[in-house]
Write a protein that holds these residues in place. Structure first.
Motif, PDB file in Angstrom:
ATOM      1  N   ARG A  38      48.920  48.302  41.083  1.00  0.00           N
ATOM      2  CA  ARG A  38      50.121  48.337  40.389  1.00  0.00           C
ATOM      3  C   ARG A  38      51.072  48.900  41.247  1.00  0.00           C
ATOM      4  NH1 ARG A  38      47.697  47.770  35.124  1.00  0.00           N
ATOM      5  NH2 ARG A  38      48.528  45.753  34.277  1.00  0.00           N
ATOM      6  N   ARG A  39      50.743  49.980  41.780  1.00  0.00           N
ATOM      7  CA  ARG A  39      51.641  50.477  43.034  1.00  0.00           C
ATOM      8  C   ARG A  39      51.963  49.649  44.063  1.00  0.00           C
ATOM      9  NH1 ARG A  39      49.713  55.422  46.023  1.00  0.00           N
ATOM     10  NH2 ARG A  39      51.737  55.400  47.054  1.00  0.00           N
ATOM     11  N   PHE A  40      51.144  48.691  44.565  1.00  0.00           N
ATOM     12  CA  PHE A  40      51.331  47.898  45.433  1.00  0.00           C
ATOM     13  C   PHE A  40      51.591  46.499  45.364  1.00  0.00           C
ATOM     14  CE2 PHE A  40      48.948  51.510  47.291  1.00  0.00           C
ATOM     15  CZ  PHE A  40      49.745  52.181  48.238  1.00  0.00           C
ATOM     16  N   GLU A  41      52.035  46.254  44.024  1.00  0.00           N
ATOM     17  CA  GLU A  41      52.332  45.032  43.263  1.00  0.00           C
ATOM     18  C   GLU A  41      51.258  43.842  43.561  1.00  0.00           C
ATOM     19  OE1 GLU A  41      56.154  44.427  45.224  1.00  0.00           O
ATOM     20  OE2 GLU A  41      57.268  45.764  44.137  1.00  0.00           O
ATOM     21  N   VAL A  42      49.993  44.194  43.325  1.00  0.00           N
ATOM     22  CA  VAL A  42      49.065  43.107  43.265  1.00  0.00           C
ATOM     23  C   VAL A  42      48.925  42.615  41.867  1.00  0.00           C
ATOM     24  CG1 VAL A  42      46.449  42.864  43.220  1.00  0.00           C
ATOM     25  CG2 VAL A  42      47.713  44.350  44.973  1.00  0.00           C
ATOM     26  N   PRO A  43      49.208  41.304  41.961  1.00  0.00           N
ATOM     27  CA  PRO A  43      49.210  40.490  40.625  1.00  0.00           C
ATOM     28  C   PRO A  43      47.879  40.694  39.763  1.00  0.00           C
ATOM     29  CG  PRO A  43      49.148  39.034  42.347  1.00  0.00           C
ATOM     30  CD  PRO A  43      49.394  40.442  42.900  1.00  0.00           C
ATOM     31  N   LEU A  44      48.026  40.928  38.639  1.00  0.00           N
ATOM     32  CA  LEU A  44      46.695  41.277  37.755  1.00  0.00           C
ATOM     33  C   LEU A  44      46.785  40.418  36.457  1.00  0.00           C
ATOM     34  CD1 LEU A  44      46.656  44.969  37.625  1.00  0.00           C
ATOM     35  CD2 LEU A  44      45.266  43.742  39.131  1.00  0.00           C
ATOM     36  N   ASP A  45      47.644  39.378  36.439  1.00  0.00           N
ATOM     37  CA  ASP A  45      47.592  38.528  35.357  1.00  0.00           C
ATOM     38  C   ASP A  45      46.355  37.464  35.117  1.00  0.00           C
ATOM     39  OD1 ASP A  45      50.021  39.227  34.872  1.00  0.00           O
ATOM     40  OD2 ASP A  45      51.132  37.401  35.552  1.00  0.00           O
ATOM     41  N   GLY A  46      45.442  37.367  36.282  1.00  0.00           N
ATOM     42  CA  GLY A  46      44.488  36.397  36.176  1.00  0.00           C
ATOM     43  C   GLY A  46      42.984  37.284  35.787  1.00  0.00           C
ATOM     44  N   PHE A  47      43.323  38.282  35.060  1.00  0.00           N
ATOM     45  CA  PHE A  47      41.841  39.097  34.881  1.00  0.00           C
ATOM     46  C   PHE A  47      41.814  39.536  33.564  1.00  0.00           C
ATOM     47  CE2 PHE A  47      42.940  39.811  39.468  1.00  0.00           C
ATOM     48  CZ  PHE A  47      41.924  39.257  40.075  1.00  0.00           C
ATOM     49  N   PRO A  48      41.990  38.793  32.369  1.00  0.00           N
ATOM     50  CA  PRO A  48      42.094  39.115  31.338  1.00  0.00           C
ATOM     51  C   PRO A  48      40.996  40.294  30.654  1.00  0.00           C
ATOM     52  CG  PRO A  48      40.944  36.987  31.313  1.00  0.00           C
ATOM     53  CD  PRO A  48      41.472  37.205  32.585  1.00  0.00           C
ATOM     54  N   ARG A  49      39.609  40.219  31.194  1.00  0.00           N
ATOM     55  CA  ARG A  49      38.529  41.204  30.760  1.00  0.00           C
ATOM     56  C   ARG A  49      39.098  42.581  31.324  1.00  0.00           C
ATOM     57  NH1 ARG A  49      33.251  37.801  32.795  1.00  0.00           N
ATOM     58  NH2 ARG A  49      33.407  35.976  31.320  1.00  0.00           N
ATOM     59  N   ILE A  50      39.538  42.651  32.525  1.00  0.00           N
ATOM     60  CA  ILE A  50      39.833  43.881  33.176  1.00  0.00           C
ATOM     61  C   ILE A  50      41.251  44.590  32.355  1.00  0.00           C
ATOM     62  CG2 ILE A  50      41.167  44.985  35.136  1.00  0.00           C
ATOM     63  CD1 ILE A  50      39.538  43.189  36.986  1.00  0.00           C
ATOM     64  N   GLN A 109      42.175  43.499  47.402  1.00  0.00           N
ATOM     65  CA  GLN A 109      42.123  43.872  45.982  1.00  0.00           C
ATOM     66  C   GLN A 109      41.669  42.514  44.994  1.00  0.00           C
ATOM     67  OE1 GLN A 109      43.974  46.925  44.190  1.00  0.00           O
ATOM     68  NE2 GLN A 109      45.374  47.775  45.889  1.00  0.00           N
ATOM     69  N   LEU A 110      42.533  41.532  45.269  1.00  0.00           N
ATOM     70  CA  LEU A 110      42.175  40.356  44.319  1.00  0.00           C
ATOM     71  C   LEU A 110      40.796  40.001  44.445  1.00  0.00           C
ATOM     72  CD1 LEU A 110      45.505  38.760  44.832  1.00  0.00           C
ATOM     73  CD2 LEU A 110      44.701  39.806  42.825  1.00  0.00           C
ATOM     74  N   GLY A 111      40.397  39.998  45.760  1.00  0.00           N
ATOM     75  CA  GLY A 111      38.975  39.506  45.974  1.00  0.00           C
ATOM     76  C   GLY A 111      37.913  40.169  45.205  1.00  0.00           C
ATOM     77  N   GLY A 112      38.099  41.752  45.360  1.00  0.00           N
ATOM     78  CA  GLY A 112      37.354  42.745  44.700  1.00  0.00           C
ATOM     79  C   GLY A 112      37.285  42.652  43.129  1.00  0.00           C
ATOM     80  N   LEU A 113      38.224  42.363  42.773  1.00  0.00           N
ATOM     81  CA  LEU A 113      38.604  42.517  41.327  1.00  0.00           C
ATOM     82  C   LEU A 113      38.114  41.152  40.661  1.00  0.00           C
ATOM     83  CD1 LEU A 113      42.160  43.995  41.106  1.00  0.00           C
ATOM     84  CD2 LEU A 113      40.129  45.153  40.286  1.00  0.00           C
ATOM     85  N   GLU A 114      38.127  40.153  41.327  1.00  0.00           N
ATOM     86  CA  GLU A 114      37.635  38.975  40.903  1.00  0.00           C
ATOM     87  C   GLU A 114      35.857  39.175  40.336  1.00  0.00           C
ATOM     88  OE1 GLU A 114      38.123  35.827  43.796  1.00  0.00           O
ATOM     89  OE2 GLU A 114      40.316  35.785  43.193  1.00  0.00           O
ATOM     90  N   ALA A 115      35.318  39.850  41.365  1.00  0.00           N
ATOM     91  CA  ALA A 115      33.736  40.248  41.126  1.00  0.00           C
ATOM     92  C   ALA A 115      33.651  41.200  40.034  1.00  0.00           C
ATOM     93  CB  ALA A 115      33.311  40.672  42.397  1.00  0.00           C
ATOM     94  N   VAL A 116      34.513  42.123  39.879  1.00  0.00           N
ATOM     95  CA  VAL A 116      34.496  42.927  38.721  1.00  0.00           C
ATOM     96  C   VAL A 116      34.808  42.386  37.593  1.00  0.00           C
ATOM     97  CG1 VAL A 116      35.709  44.820  37.627  1.00  0.00           C
ATOM     98  CG2 VAL A 116      35.401  45.054  40.038  1.00  0.00           C
ATOM     99  N   GLU A 117      35.841  41.353  37.476  1.00  0.00           N
ATOM    100  CA  GLU A 117      35.915  40.621  36.221  1.00  0.00           C
ATOM    101  C   GLU A 117      34.737  40.128  35.821  1.00  0.00           C
ATOM    102  OE1 GLU A 117      38.782  38.451  33.497  1.00  0.00           O
ATOM    103  OE2 GLU A 117      38.966  40.389  34.368  1.00  0.00           O
ATOM    104  N   GLU A 118      34.063  39.401  36.728  1.00  0.00           N
ATOM    105  CA  GLU A 118      32.766  38.573  36.229  1.00  0.00           C
ATOM    106  C   GLU A 118      31.807  39.500  35.828  1.00  0.00           C
ATOM    107  OE1 GLU A 118      32.467  35.455  35.944  1.00  0.00           O
ATOM    108  OE2 GLU A 118      34.687  35.321  36.404  1.00  0.00           O
ATOM    109  N   ALA A 119      31.902  40.884  36.376  1.00  0.00           N
ATOM    110  CA  ALA A 119      30.543  41.663  36.009  1.00  0.00           C
ATOM    111  C   ALA A 119      30.829  42.394  34.710  1.00  0.00           C
ATOM    112  CB  ALA A 119      30.615  42.978  37.194  1.00  0.00           C
ATOM    113  N   ILE A 120      32.227  42.487  34.176  1.00  0.00           N
ATOM    114  CA  ILE A 120      32.304  42.988  32.849  1.00  0.00           C
ATOM    115  C   ILE A 120      31.617  42.618  31.686  1.00  0.00           C
ATOM    116  CG2 ILE A 120      34.091  43.442  31.199  1.00  0.00           C
ATOM    117  CD1 ILE A 120      36.127  44.156  33.636  1.00  0.00           C
ATOM    118  N   ARG A 121      31.071  43.587  30.897  1.00  0.00           N
ATOM    119  CA  ARG A 121      30.322  43.114  29.695  1.00  0.00           C
ATOM    120  C   ARG A 121      31.124  43.092  28.459  1.00  0.00           C
ATOM    121  NH1 ARG A 121      24.925  43.003  30.551  1.00  0.00           N
ATOM    122  NH2 ARG A 121      24.475  43.736  28.558  1.00  0.00           N
TER     123      ARG A 121
END
Length: 211
Positions: free
Chosen positions: A172-184, A135-147
């Protein structure tokens, strides 16, 4: 229309959001993944893959795969458009949607988790680490793709947002930390203020609810 749904299924959640955005009414049949209803004969006659969601149309056709269903809804009710007409923006929207639906979501799907437990005897801690990694690896790519927003790809809600919000619910259900994704997180805040996302949320869809 009849939507075969499960309130916690992120793929089905995408379709619920799209239906709400389009203002399309659909009946809903809950298929309980936890009790194996998706692999029983009656549901396999609907979708031989045994996966959710499935959308049965009034003419007897059955559509499967959430992104295909959402694009069908876009075709029959173009406003609001979830895949923009501009080919470049459409490709950008689909790219973010596919990052989520094809690269992140499948690796945490129930059948994958079940296989990790049965074949490799993975513990709950190991399953948690597996989920966080992908999840974190994938969301890192999404974070960079957000316009520039407020949504994933600009001023309007698109298929990208329809995919992102259910994935964040899963994170969030599985307690994946999201603090490092400000755009998301900024996109999430904008979507949370939209009534369609609120109406489709799993918390508003109790088990066995029929609309």
């Amino acid at each position: 229309m009849l939507l075969y749904d499960y309130h916690r299924s992120t793929a089905a959640y995408r379709v619920r959001i799209a239906l709400e955005l389009k203002g399309i009414a659909a009946q809903r049949k809950e298929v309980d993944l936890l009790h194996g209803e998706h692999v029983r004969a009656d549901f396999l006659r609907v979708n031989h893959q045994g996966l959710l969601p499935a959308l049965a149309l009034d003419d007897g056709a059955v559509l499967t795969q959430s992104l295909a269903i959402v694009e069908y809804l876009d075709a029959i009710r173009p406003e609001p458009r979830l895949v923009p007409e501009d080919p470049v923006v459409a490709a950008q929207v689909r790219s973010v949607a596919l990052m989520i639906a094809c690269d992140i979501h499948p690796l945490g799907a129930p059948r994958v988790v079940a296989h990790l437990k049965e074949r490799f005897h993975a513990t709950e801690d190991e399953i948690g680490a597996w989920r966080r990694k992908w999840q974190l690896g994938g969301l890192e790519a999404v974070e960079e793709a957000i316009r520039p927003g407020p949504y994933c790809c600009g001023q309007d809600v698109t298929l990208a947002d329809v995919c992102l919000m259910p994935q964040l619910y899963s994170a969030r259900r599985f307690e994946v930390p999201l603090d490092g994704f400000p755009r998301i997180l900024a996109v999430e805040k904008a979507c949370e203020e939209h009534p369609a996302f609120h109406a489709a949320h799993p918390a508003r869809r109790s088990s066995r609810e029929q609309e």
